[in-house]
Design a protein around this motif. Structure first.
Motif, mmCIF file in Angstrom:
data_model
loop_
_atom_site.group_PDB
_atom_site.id
_atom_site.type_symbol
_atom_site.label_atom_id
_atom_site.label_comp_id
_atom_site.label_asym_id
_atom_site.label_seq_id
_atom_site.Cartn_x
_atom_site.Cartn_y
_atom_site.Cartn_z
ATOM 1 N N TYR A 141 61.010 27.464 19.611
ATOM 2 C CA TYR A 141 61.050 26.227 20.402
ATOM 3 C C TYR A 141 59.811 26.196 21.283
ATOM 4 O O TYR A 141 59.679 26.986 22.210
ATOM 5 C CB TYR A 141 62.337 26.229 21.252
ATOM 6 C CG TYR A 141 62.416 25.186 22.327
ATOM 7 C CD1 TYR A 141 62.007 23.872 22.112
ATOM 8 C CD2 TYR A 141 62.965 25.518 23.571
ATOM 9 C CE1 TYR A 141 62.107 22.920 23.114
ATOM 10 C CE2 TYR A 141 63.077 24.567 24.567
ATOM 11 C CZ TYR A 141 62.650 23.274 24.342
ATOM 12 O OH TYR A 141 62.763 22.328 25.328
ATOM 13 N N ARG A 193 58.346 20.143 20.805
ATOM 14 C CA ARG A 193 58.642 19.016 21.682
ATOM 15 C C ARG A 193 57.494 18.814 22.672
ATOM 16 O O ARG A 193 56.992 19.770 23.256
ATOM 17 C CB ARG A 193 59.936 19.261 22.458
ATOM 18 C CG ARG A 193 61.183 19.429 21.587
ATOM 19 C CD ARG A 193 61.562 18.111 20.922
ATOM 20 N NE ARG A 193 62.823 18.204 20.190
ATOM 21 C CZ ARG A 193 62.923 18.558 18.896
ATOM 22 N NH1 ARG A 193 61.819 18.840 18.216
ATOM 23 N NH2 ARG A 193 64.101 18.599 18.297
ATOM 24 N N LYS A 234 59.209 19.619 27.328
ATOM 25 C CA LYS A 234 60.047 20.814 27.176
ATOM 26 C C LYS A 234 60.864 20.978 28.451
ATOM 27 O O LYS A 234 60.384 21.472 29.467
ATOM 28 C CB LYS A 234 59.158 22.037 26.926
ATOM 29 C CG LYS A 234 59.929 23.228 26.350
ATOM 30 C CD LYS A 234 58.976 24.314 25.879
ATOM 31 C CE LYS A 234 59.784 25.481 25.301
ATOM 32 N NZ LYS A 234 59.247 26.763 25.703
ATOM 33 N N ALA A 245 65.543 18.373 26.247
ATOM 34 C CA ALA A 245 65.061 18.790 24.929
ATOM 35 C C ALA A 245 65.853 19.984 24.419
ATOM 36 O O ALA A 245 66.223 20.049 23.235
ATOM 37 C CB ALA A 245 63.577 19.132 25.002
ATOM 38 N N GLU A 251 69.380 18.983 23.341
ATOM 39 C CA GLU A 251 69.342 18.295 22.053
ATOM 40 C C GLU A 251 69.361 19.308 20.906
ATOM 41 O O GLU A 251 70.089 19.136 19.922
ATOM 42 C CB GLU A 251 68.086 17.434 21.961
ATOM 43 C CG GLU A 251 67.929 16.723 20.623
ATOM 44 C CD GLU A 251 66.574 16.065 20.467
ATOM 45 O OE1 GLU A 251 66.523 14.994 19.859
ATOM 46 O OE2 GLU A 251 65.560 16.638 20.931
#
Length: 249
Positions: free
Chosen positions: A132, A160, A163, A167, A170
């Protein structure tokens, strides 16, 4: 599914690979150039550094991790001191600064010590790994490809531009993560640790010797939060194994 197998979400920049040190190199060149252009006005490196950080953070808060934010912060800082000292901005100087800022994204990617060993150990232990990262897709994918991270994360990669807790939530809801078996590993108190604690997942903070000011925030840790602090990436597998041993007793 084995309850000992964990879902481990890794940040990328300054957790798995170096990032801030390249910005520091560009900023060093920038400070030298600006203080040279403004040497007749007594502008100091610390003044320039303070204003650039202020403008950079303000831009990130508005636009997220857009690649244009950093070079634009260099120009905005230049314009600030030009206006303060009544020095007419020069188009060619602004273009030079913009290219200098963009060059940070062309730097060779370098893994943090122990990256491969850590990811191998966790993968071999049967844990599920996720990536991530904050930034623009094209730039982040280039880093992922250069570091051959697909072999660890496959299609479990999330990029993303913003961040934050929204986020992260999700992502957690998208895959229906069981939060007691989910971990966030990252170096940023702002974008990794605080959102993870808010989301109620286990958290490992990779503390750096020097940290970007944007990343530093005061944590509001709740009694139910699980937070470990490490100084080396290679400590992560042992932390998770130890935690699982203690909770299974």
């Amino acid at each position: 599914m084995n309850s000992m197998n964990q879902h481990i979400i890794f940040d990328m920049d300054d957790t798995l690979i170096h990032c801030n040190k390249y910005f520091d190199l560009i900023l060093a060149a920038y400070f030298e150039q600006i203080t040279d252009w403004f040497r007749d006005y007594g502008v100091t490196t610390e003044e320039v550094r303070s204003k650039q950080i202020e403008i950079d953070v303000e831009g990130i808060n508005k636009l997220g991790f857009a690649s244009s934010n950093f070079p634009e912060s260099l120009i905005a800082t230049y314009r600030f001191f030009s206006k303060r000292h009544r020095r007419t901005p020069v188009t060619s100087e602004e273009q030079e600064l913009y290219q200098l800022g963009l060059s940070v994204y062309d730097q060779e990617v370098e893994a943090y010590p122990g990256m491969v060993e850590t990811l191998n150990a966790l993968q071999e232990s049967g844990h599920h790994l996720y990536l991530y990262t904050g930034g623009e897709t094209k730039i982040q994918q280039r880093k992922i490809q250069q570091m051959k991270l697909f072999q660890y994360f496959d299609d479990r990669i999330y990029i993303r531009q913003h961040k934050n807790i929204h986020a992260l939530e999700e992502i957690l809801q998208m895959r229906s993560f069981e939060r007691t078996r989910t971990w966030m590993v990252g170096n940023s108190l702002r974008t990794d640790v605080m959102p993870a604690l808010t989301a109620g997942i286990n958290t490992i903070y990779l503390k750096q010797e020097t940290e970007w000011q944007y990343n530093m925030v005061e944590l509001k840790k709740q009694p139910h939060n699980i937070l470990y602090t490490v100084e080396a990436l290679t400590e992560v597998p042992e932390i998770i194994t130890s935690h699982l041993t203690q909770t299974s007793l």
